[in-house]
Design a protein around this motif. Structure first.
Motif, PDB file in Angstrom:
ATOM      1  N   VAL A  47       0.818  -1.221   0.000  1.00 10.87           N
ATOM      2  CA  VAL A  47       0.000   0.000   0.000  1.00 10.87           C
ATOM      3  C   VAL A  47       0.850   1.269   0.000  1.00 10.87           C
ATOM      4  O   VAL A  47       0.376   2.326  -0.424  1.00 10.87           O
ATOM      5  CB  VAL A  47      -0.980   0.024   1.194  1.00 10.87           C
ATOM      6  CG1 VAL A  47      -2.043  -1.034   1.030  1.00 10.87           C
ATOM      7  CG2 VAL A  47      -0.260  -0.148   2.519  1.00 10.87           C
ATOM      8  N   SER A  48       2.098   1.174   0.457  1.00 11.18           N
ATOM      9  CA  SER A  48       2.959   2.356   0.465  1.00 11.18           C
ATOM     10  C   SER A  48       3.685   2.551  -0.854  1.00 11.18           C
ATOM     11  O   SER A  48       4.203   3.642  -1.122  1.00 11.18           O
ATOM     12  CB  SER A  48       3.994   2.249   1.595  1.00 11.18           C
ATOM     13  OG  SER A  48       4.915   1.203   1.338  1.00 11.18           O
ATOM     14  N   GLY A  49       3.761   1.491  -1.672  1.00 11.54           N
ATOM     15  CA  GLY A  49       4.424   1.613  -2.962  1.00 11.54           C
ATOM     16  C   GLY A  49       5.815   1.032  -3.012  1.00 11.54           C
ATOM     17  O   GLY A  49       6.468   1.061  -4.066  1.00 11.54           O
ATOM     18  N   GLY A  72      -4.591   5.185  -0.891  1.00  8.81           N
ATOM     19  CA  GLY A  72      -4.946   6.579  -1.110  1.00  8.81           C
ATOM     20  C   GLY A  72      -4.292   7.500  -0.099  1.00  8.81           C
ATOM     21  O   GLY A  72      -3.812   8.585  -0.437  1.00  8.81           O
ATOM     22  N   LEU A  73      -4.241   7.057   1.162  1.00  7.41           N
ATOM     23  CA  LEU A  73      -3.589   7.857   2.200  1.00  7.41           C
ATOM     24  C   LEU A  73      -2.081   7.964   1.945  1.00  7.41           C
ATOM     25  O   LEU A  73      -1.489   9.032   2.139  1.00  7.41           O
ATOM     26  CB  LEU A  73      -3.856   7.239   3.576  1.00  7.41           C
ATOM     27  CG  LEU A  73      -5.301   7.320   4.066  1.00  7.41           C
ATOM     28  CD1 LEU A  73      -5.495   6.497   5.323  1.00  7.41           C
ATOM     29  CD2 LEU A  73      -5.710   8.773   4.316  1.00  7.41           C
ATOM     30  N   TYR A  74      -1.466   6.862   1.507  1.00  7.21           N
ATOM     31  CA  TYR A  74      -0.033   6.906   1.201  1.00  7.21           C
ATOM     32  C   TYR A  74       0.241   7.787  -0.023  1.00  7.21           C
ATOM     33  O   TYR A  74       1.325   8.365  -0.131  1.00  7.21           O
ATOM     34  CB  TYR A  74       0.506   5.497   0.971  1.00  7.21           C
ATOM     35  CG  TYR A  74       0.928   4.795   2.235  1.00  7.21           C
ATOM     36  CD1 TYR A  74       2.115   5.132   2.876  1.00  7.21           C
ATOM     37  CD2 TYR A  74       0.138   3.793   2.792  1.00  7.21           C
ATOM     38  CE1 TYR A  74       2.505   4.493   4.044  1.00  7.21           C
ATOM     39  CE2 TYR A  74       0.520   3.149   3.960  1.00  7.21           C
ATOM     40  CZ  TYR A  74       1.704   3.504   4.586  1.00  7.21           C
ATOM     41  OH  TYR A  74       2.082   2.868   5.742  1.00  7.21           O
ATOM     42  N   TRP A  82       0.647   5.041   7.749  1.00  6.56           N
ATOM     43  CA  TRP A  82      -0.796   4.825   7.788  1.00  6.56           C
ATOM     44  C   TRP A  82      -1.160   3.393   8.177  1.00  6.56           C
ATOM     45  O   TRP A  82      -2.128   3.178   8.923  1.00  6.56           O
ATOM     46  CB  TRP A  82      -1.410   5.160   6.425  1.00  6.56           C
ATOM     47  CG  TRP A  82      -1.256   6.579   6.002  1.00  6.56           C
ATOM     48  CD1 TRP A  82      -0.478   7.063   4.992  1.00  6.56           C
ATOM     49  CD2 TRP A  82      -1.912   7.723   6.570  1.00  6.56           C
ATOM     50  NE1 TRP A  82      -0.581   8.428   4.894  1.00  6.56           N
ATOM     51  CE2 TRP A  82      -1.464   8.863   5.853  1.00  6.56           C
ATOM     52  CE3 TRP A  82      -2.814   7.903   7.608  1.00  6.56           C
ATOM     53  CZ2 TRP A  82      -1.900  10.141   6.144  1.00  6.56           C
ATOM     54  CZ3 TRP A  82      -3.258   9.190   7.909  1.00  6.56           C
ATOM     55  CH2 TRP A  82      -2.803  10.291   7.177  1.00  6.56           C
ATOM     56  N   TYR A  83      -0.425   2.434   7.672  1.00  2.00           N
ATOM     57  CA  TYR A  83      -0.771   1.033   7.950  1.00  2.00           C
ATOM     58  C   TYR A  83      -0.652   0.725   9.451  1.00  2.00           C
ATOM     59  O   TYR A  83      -1.555   0.151  10.050  1.00  2.00           O
ATOM     60  CB  TYR A  83       0.141   0.104   7.147  1.00  2.00           C
ATOM     61  CG  TYR A  83      -0.164  -1.365   7.350  1.00  2.00           C
ATOM     62  CD1 TYR A  83      -1.228  -1.974   6.695  1.00  2.00           C
ATOM     63  CD2 TYR A  83       0.615  -2.142   8.198  1.00  2.00           C
ATOM     64  CE1 TYR A  83      -1.516  -3.314   6.887  1.00  2.00           C
ATOM     65  CE2 TYR A  83       0.338  -3.487   8.399  1.00  2.00           C
ATOM     66  CZ  TYR A  83      -0.726  -4.075   7.736  1.00  2.00           C
ATOM     67  OH  TYR A  83      -1.002  -5.400   7.947  1.00  2.00           O
TER      68      TYR A  83
END
Length: 602
Positions: A47-49, A72-74, A82-83
């Motif tokens: 999710v962070s990329g 989306g948050l990242y 965020w996670y």
């Protein structure tokens, strides 16, 4: 009266929030929060990329909707963890909701201190470890357990507004459990079903209205479950890469069955079978040890499913039903006395003794029925996980967690019904005795465990410095691709709230050679950025591709060259394939990583 009740509810919310906040501050001051396993590190990387180069929602083990929110948050800010914040916040909400409901059962404010102290002791003894060492499986179980607890303690004869709020809270926590890990949500289902059935059987006001209210919650959760599960499955069936995702999901199910449950069938006994799939001995040994899945096409698709099918058939033929039953019984006794599950198992069995004594002394048939159904659910789920043959403590403690909250719900329901007779005359003394009976051994063991967690977290974070510095090294050389040996990365961890100093330091070019993400379209997407379309063909003789091995006797490099030389022979790449060390990353904790390149000797 209504204003008094409203003020009471507001105070309960405020007090429960404040107590929970103080508890979490104390937890955080006591120790840093870490991720317990690599799984959460990989989910965060998705999710962070870090895994694919850009934040993605395909979390594989967690629901796509959750991935969509977190990615989306990242995208907004990669500097915020965020996670980790999400998992910690979910634990906080669960503590808050349970304490709030407990306080709402108190008949006067004089009881609050005792309830708060008891909650704090049990929270510290039983659940602190899972807040300090976060693992998404246990967080999903905590959310699901909270949903079950809130459902069993909901007053069905209250106003529609209050009932709607209660049901909304239940659906919220059930949805959170489903979003974090679907398998855990379904693991909670037998407990929820038995608890809800017991509540209905013992309902004293069975009317059409109460019947509708019981059915309404079931239908609500079922509808949300279908919507979230359907959205997750639909997400992998849309887009240009849908075929790749469907193929990967099938492969990962087979991989999970083999590596987590059955094990690879023996090579010597099934050599002809493996050779038919194009799998030689060196390839088998690399895959068997989690090391080398990335460059092996043979361990994918139909081949992996056939291996899983053979492993399943071998297990079925090697153990008959009486032997399976005997094994499950032995493992049940061993697991329920397991030191790694303390103090959770001690807390649960102490509470069971208290509830059994309460049922015996009061001779309440309703309590016996509900306890019997809880026991049926627990034994059924223990039987399932023990028969499957994989039960790490994050699974067993998840079972203890839901069981503990169900017993607490039954206890609160009983206390609310105390009106006269033996119960009213003696129940206060019984409560104090029961609280001491549960708290003293639990706190004694729990304090030791908490100190052990504190030391373990500090040790893991200290040695985790080495992996963090390796990632910084890789990030500074963003034009190169680094592939790390799984044994060299198997014990790393990081702070839940750890973030890179700068966005450019986010490491997007360090990928594993093994584990579950390596065959995913996300990894393939990142590999293509470095010109790797076929991992088997494109990893050798490339100036910008490196292999990372920890400098340790426990991390041999031979399996990599043995695989390539066995697969291609002397003529495959024009000569013998060797690993040549080109650099060394020396970290501040005396752990070094060798940086190697795969080359062909002329």
């Amino acid at each position: 009266m209504k204003n008094r009740e409203k003020n009471r509810g507001t105070w309960d919310l405020f007090i429960s929030f404040s107590v929970t906040a103080v508890m979490f501050v104390v937890f955080r001051l006591f120790t840093d929060f870490i991720f317990l396993t690599n799984d959460d590190m990989y989910l965060q990387a998705i999710v962070s990329g870090e895994l694919s180069g850009t934040p993605r929602a395909h979390m594989i083990y967690s629901n796509y909707i959750l991935g969509l929110i977190l990615s989306g948050l990242y995208t907004i800010s990669v500097q915020v963890p965020w996670y980790g914040i999400y998992l910690t916040a979910m634990c906080f909400l669960c503590f808050w909701a349970v304490l709030y409901r407990c306080l709402s059962f108190c008949r006067s404010f004089r009881v609050y201190p005792a309830v708060i102290v008891l909650f704090a002791v049990l929270g510290f003894c039983a659940v602190f470890r899972h807040v300090a060492m976060l693992q998404y499986t246990v967080v999903a179980a905590l959310a699901g357990s909270t949903a079950v607890f809130l459902a069993l303690t909901a007053e069905l004869t209250c106003s529609r507004r209050e009932l709607t709020l209660n049901y909304a809270a239940v659906v919220l926590f059930a949805s959170a459990s489903l979003l974090i890990r679907e398998k855990v949500f379904f693991m909670m289902a037998p407990f929820a079903a038995c608890g809800w059935l017991g509540k209905w059987l013992c309902e004293k006001e069975k009317t059409k209205e109460t019947g509708r209210r019981y059915l309404f919650l079931f239908l609500g959760i079922f509808t949300v479950m279908l919507a979230l599960c359907g959205a997750d499955r639909l997400a992998y069936r849309l887009g240009e890469d849908k075929e790749a995702w469907l193929e990967y999901k099938a492969y990962n199910r087979a991989r999970e069955e083999i590596l987590d449950y059955q094990g690879f069938p023996d090579y010597d006994a099934n050599e002809a079978f493996y050779l038919e799939l194009g799998i030689g001995r060196e390839a088998f040994l690399g895959a068997q040890n989690y090391y080398l899945l990335l460059p092996q096409d043979a361990f994918y698709g139909e081949s992996m499913e056939r291996i899983a099918s053979l492993a399943r058939a071998n297990k079925k033929s090697s153990e008959n039903l009486p032997d399976s039953f005997s094994r499950v019984c032995r493992e049940f006794l061993r697991c329920n006395a397991n030191y790694s599950d303390r103090p959770m198992n001690v807390v649960v069995y102490c509470v069971w003794i208290v509830m059994a004594a309460l049922a015996f002394l009061t001779r309440k048939k309703e309590l016996l029925i509900r306890l019997a159904l809880v026991f049926l659910a627990r034994m059924g789920m223990w039987g399932v996980i023990l028969y499957q043959g994989r039960y790490p403590d994050r699974i067993t403690q998840s079972l203890y967690l839901v069981e503990l909250l169900m017993l607490l719900a039954l206890f609160l329901a009983y206390c609310k019904e105390v009106k006269a007779g033996w119960a009213k005359k003696y129940y206060k003394g019984f409560l104090w005795g029961a609280a001491l009976f549960v708290c003293i051994p639990s706190f004694y063991i729990g304090l030791q465990k908490a100190l052990a967690v504190k030391g373990e977290n500090a040790g893991k974070l200290y040695f985790g410095i080495s992996y963090r510095q390796l990632k910084e090294y890789c990030a500074q050389n963003s034009d190169s691709l680094y592939l790390i040996d799984m044994n060299s990365a198997s014990f790393f961890t990081d702070s839940v709230f750890g973030t890179p100093d700068k966005e450019k330091d986010l490491c997007r070019n360090l990928l594993p050679l093994g584990s579950w993400p390596v065959k995913s379209p996300l990894t393939a997407e990142n590999l293509k950025r470095y010109g790797v379309n076929d991992p088997k063909e494109d990893l050798c003789d490339r100036d910008h591709i490196f292999f990372v091995f920890k400098d340790s006797e426990a991390t041999p490099t031979a399996y990599l060259t043995e695989f390539y030389n066995a697969e291609y022979g002397e003529n495959g790449f024009g000569g013998e394939v060797v690993l040549e060390q080109v650099d060394t990353v020396v970290t501040d904790v005396d752990i070094s990583y060798g940086i190697w390149q795969l080359k062909t000797m002329e």
